[in-house]
Write an enzyme that holds these catalytic residues in place. Structure first.
Site, PDB file in Angstrom:
ATOM      1  N   ASP A  38      76.476   6.803 -30.200  1.00  0.00           N
ATOM      2  CA  ASP A  38      77.886   6.970 -30.587  1.00  0.00           C
ATOM      3  C   ASP A  38      78.636   7.869 -29.602  1.00  0.00           C
ATOM      4  O   ASP A  38      79.794   7.630 -29.281  1.00  0.00           O
ATOM      5  CB  ASP A  38      77.991   7.560 -32.004  1.00  0.00           C
ATOM      6  CG  ASP A  38      77.478   6.581 -33.052  1.00  0.00           C
ATOM      7  OD1 ASP A  38      77.348   5.380 -32.738  1.00  0.00           O
ATOM      8  OD2 ASP A  38      77.198   7.036 -34.187  1.00  0.00           O
ATOM      9  N   LYS A 116      63.378 -20.430 -40.687  1.00  0.00           N
ATOM     10  CA  LYS A 116      64.626 -21.177 -40.716  1.00  0.00           C
ATOM     11  C   LYS A 116      65.661 -20.333 -41.464  1.00  0.00           C
ATOM     12  O   LYS A 116      65.653 -20.260 -42.691  1.00  0.00           O
ATOM     13  CB  LYS A 116      64.391 -22.517 -41.432  1.00  0.00           C
ATOM     14  CG  LYS A 116      65.563 -23.463 -41.396  1.00  0.00           C
ATOM     15  CD  LYS A 116      65.142 -24.812 -41.966  1.00  0.00           C
ATOM     16  CE  LYS A 116      66.252 -25.836 -41.872  1.00  0.00           C
ATOM     17  NZ  LYS A 116      67.505 -25.422 -42.510  1.00  0.00           N
ATOM     18  N   LYS A 285      57.584 -26.481 -34.391  1.00  0.00           N
ATOM     19  CA  LYS A 285      57.997 -27.114 -33.134  1.00  0.00           C
ATOM     20  C   LYS A 285      56.796 -27.303 -32.209  1.00  0.00           C
ATOM     21  O   LYS A 285      55.891 -26.468 -32.203  1.00  0.00           O
ATOM     22  CB  LYS A 285      59.032 -26.238 -32.418  1.00  0.00           C
ATOM     23  CG  LYS A 285      60.290 -26.006 -33.231  1.00  0.00           C
ATOM     24  CD  LYS A 285      61.263 -25.059 -32.543  1.00  0.00           C
ATOM     25  CE  LYS A 285      62.508 -24.923 -33.411  1.00  0.00           C
ATOM     26  NZ  LYS A 285      63.503 -23.992 -32.862  1.00  0.00           N
ATOM     27  N   LYS A 309      60.905 -27.079 -45.972  1.00  0.00           N
ATOM     28  CA  LYS A 309      61.833 -26.258 -46.766  1.00  0.00           C
ATOM     29  C   LYS A 309      61.211 -25.835 -48.084  1.00  0.00           C
ATOM     30  O   LYS A 309      60.386 -26.540 -48.653  1.00  0.00           O
ATOM     31  CB  LYS A 309      63.120 -27.046 -47.032  1.00  0.00           C
ATOM     32  CG  LYS A 309      63.825 -27.428 -45.730  1.00  0.00           C
ATOM     33  CD  LYS A 309      65.288 -27.048 -45.673  1.00  0.00           C
ATOM     34  CE  LYS A 309      66.122 -27.554 -46.792  1.00  0.00           C
ATOM     35  NZ  LYS A 309      67.554 -27.240 -46.575  1.00  0.00           N
TER      36      LYS A 309
HETATM   37  S1  IVH Z   1      65.906 -25.840 -34.290  1.00  0.00           S
HETATM   38  C1  IVH Z   1      67.200 -29.935 -32.628  1.00  0.00           C
HETATM   39  N1  IVH Z   1      65.123 -23.604 -35.367  1.00  0.00           N
HETATM   40  O1  IVH Z   1      68.469 -25.529 -39.399  1.00  0.00           O
HETATM   41  C2  IVH Z   1      66.654 -28.812 -33.377  1.00  0.00           C
HETATM   42  N2  IVH Z   1      66.980 -24.737 -36.368  1.00  0.00           N
HETATM   43  O2  IVH Z   1      68.691 -29.013 -39.335  1.00  0.00           O
HETATM   44  C3  IVH Z   1      67.549 -27.653 -33.324  1.00  0.00           C
HETATM   45  N3  IVH Z   1      67.985 -23.538 -38.257  1.00  0.00           N
HETATM   46  O3  IVH Z   1      71.065 -27.120 -37.708  1.00  0.00           O
HETATM   47  C4  IVH Z   1      67.407 -26.717 -34.420  1.00  0.00           C
HETATM   48  N4  IVH Z   1      66.652 -21.787 -38.191  1.00  0.00           N
HETATM   49  O4  IVH Z   1      71.226 -24.646 -38.045  1.00  0.00           O
HETATM   50  C5  IVH Z   1      65.995 -24.616 -35.452  1.00  0.00           C
HETATM   51  N5  IVH Z   1      64.368 -21.553 -36.175  1.00  0.00           N
HETATM   52  C6  IVH Z   1      65.238 -22.574 -36.245  1.00  0.00           C
HETATM   53  C7  IVH Z   1      66.263 -22.631 -37.207  1.00  0.00           C
HETATM   54  C8  IVH Z   1      67.099 -23.750 -37.234  1.00  0.00           C
HETATM   55  C9  IVH Z   1      67.690 -22.343 -38.796  1.00  0.00           C
HETATM   56  C10 IVH Z   1      69.044 -24.449 -38.732  1.00  0.00           C
HETATM   57  C11 IVH Z   1      69.929 -25.034 -37.696  1.00  0.00           C
HETATM   58  C12 IVH Z   1      69.816 -26.515 -37.793  1.00  0.00           C
HETATM   59  C13 IVH Z   1      69.196 -26.702 -39.143  1.00  0.00           C
HETATM   60  C14 IVH Z   1      68.178 -27.797 -39.178  1.00  0.00           C
END
Ligand code: IVH
Length: 335
Positions: A38, A116, A285, A309
């Protein structure tokens, strides 16, 4: 202080503050106390008032610009912002792993599990080390330019140590604490409270006053990198973004097989409740970027990712009582 002295002190202060922000949001480390931070920030702001000739838009003091109102013009995405296929069933995750294994059968696969976050997707563009645009997902092809609002997020660096053009995609979200604080204030003012942190995030990003956005303290976590940086895996991309001072989605180490993946999915089903922000699932992924490319995408979503989910926790409850709160201005709000 002479002008050249002021300039060099300003540069020094900006670097120090940016380094502290990057360590805090990237690596999660505090390299100085809040009080020290700060003090340096106040010194920088005072010097910039004395020497407006040295003001730049990437200075840490310039998160809320002068007299800016958000305009929200439409902006095209360089590459479509896809969504991910969702499932609530472990068996579908198994089937997905088998499918991926067949399609990308050029060696062993590794996966990464990520949280997510339940917020709003956004793409941040940097050029010559400066944040130049922040765009919402919109319909995936075109989004809203919310740059002036996203600039106010402390976890979004205004400048990074990387000169070539780069795009970072991730989630803008609201902590439960911020959500509760905003709703308490809205109720007090006799206004309708926000429904949930995700709606609150979407609404906040569309506010016309960036100063008000700043007060609502949204966060940003990155999960996708689009750049010419020569990385080979998703995990390297996450580390690269973290090194630039970005906060990245909480993630697993490389997961070698379906058992490790399902274990990750199950662990976070309950563990997510210990987090200070909303998480509605996990995303699995493929780690290798070459294998991601080979798998490709459908019109809607990439084949290299799947979202597992968690059922939203809804339950039937009994309404026992309604009390009427009296706001400061005499407005009555049933609670
Ligand atoms: S990857 C093409 N990773 O979930 C893939 N999405 O439909 C790109 N989201 O629209 C998304 N956490 O808004 C990815 N760790 C994460 C995520 C994430 C939240 C959201 C994102 C996306 C939706 C999935």
């Amino acid at each position: 202080m002479t002008a050249p002295d002021a300039k060099s002190r300003i540069d020094k202060l900006r670097t120090t503050i940016q380094t502290a922000d990057a360590a805090y949001y990237g690596a999660g480390e505090s390299i100085m106390t809040d009080a020290e931070y700060d003090r340096l920030y106040a010194e920088l702001a005072a010097l910039e008032i004395k020497h407006p000739e040295f003001l730049t838009s990437t200075s840490p003091t310039q998160r809320v610009g002068n007299d800016q109102t958000a305009a929200f013009t439409k902006a095209p995405h360089r590459r479509p912002m896809l969504s991910i296929d969702n499932t609530y069933a472990a068996d579908e995750v198994r089937a997905w792993v088998e499918r991926v294994q067949k399609t990308a059968a050029d060696g062993p696969l590794a996966f990464v599990g990520e949280l997510k976050m339940d917020g709003v997707a956004a793409a941040l563009r940097y050029d010559r080390g400066a944040l130049v645009a922040a765009i919402t997902r919109g319909d995936g092809v075109t989004g809203d330019d919310v740059t002036v609002n996203v600039r106010t997020l402390k976890s979004v660096p205004l400048s990074i140590n990387y000169a070539a053009p780069l795009e970072v995609r991730g989630e803008v979200f609201m902590s439960f604490a911020a959500f509760a604080r905003i709703n308490a204030a809205l109720t007090e003012e006799g206004q309708r409270p926000l429904q949930n942190p995700r709606n609150a995030t979407a609404g906040t990003l569309k506010l016309l006053d960036p100063a008000q956005v700043a007060r609502r303290t949204l966060s940003f976590s990155a999960y996708t990198l689009l750049s010419e940086a020569h990385t080979a895996t998703h995990l390297e991309n996450l580390a690269f973004m973290q090194g630039l001072g970005l906060q990245v989605a909480l993630h697993s180490p490389a997961l070698p097989d379906v058992d490790a993946i399902l274990d990750f999915c199950e662990t976070w089903r309950t563990r997510r409740h210990t987090l200070p922000f909303p998480v509605d699932g996990v995303v699995i992924k493929v780690n290798s970027l070459a294998q991601q490319e080979r798998l490709g995408a459908t019109a809607k979503s990439p084949r290299w990712a799947i979202a597992y989910k968690y059922e939203s926790e809804r339950a039937e409850t009994v309404l026992r009582d309604i009390t009427v709160q009296v706001g400061r201005t005499g407005v009555l709000t049933p609670v």
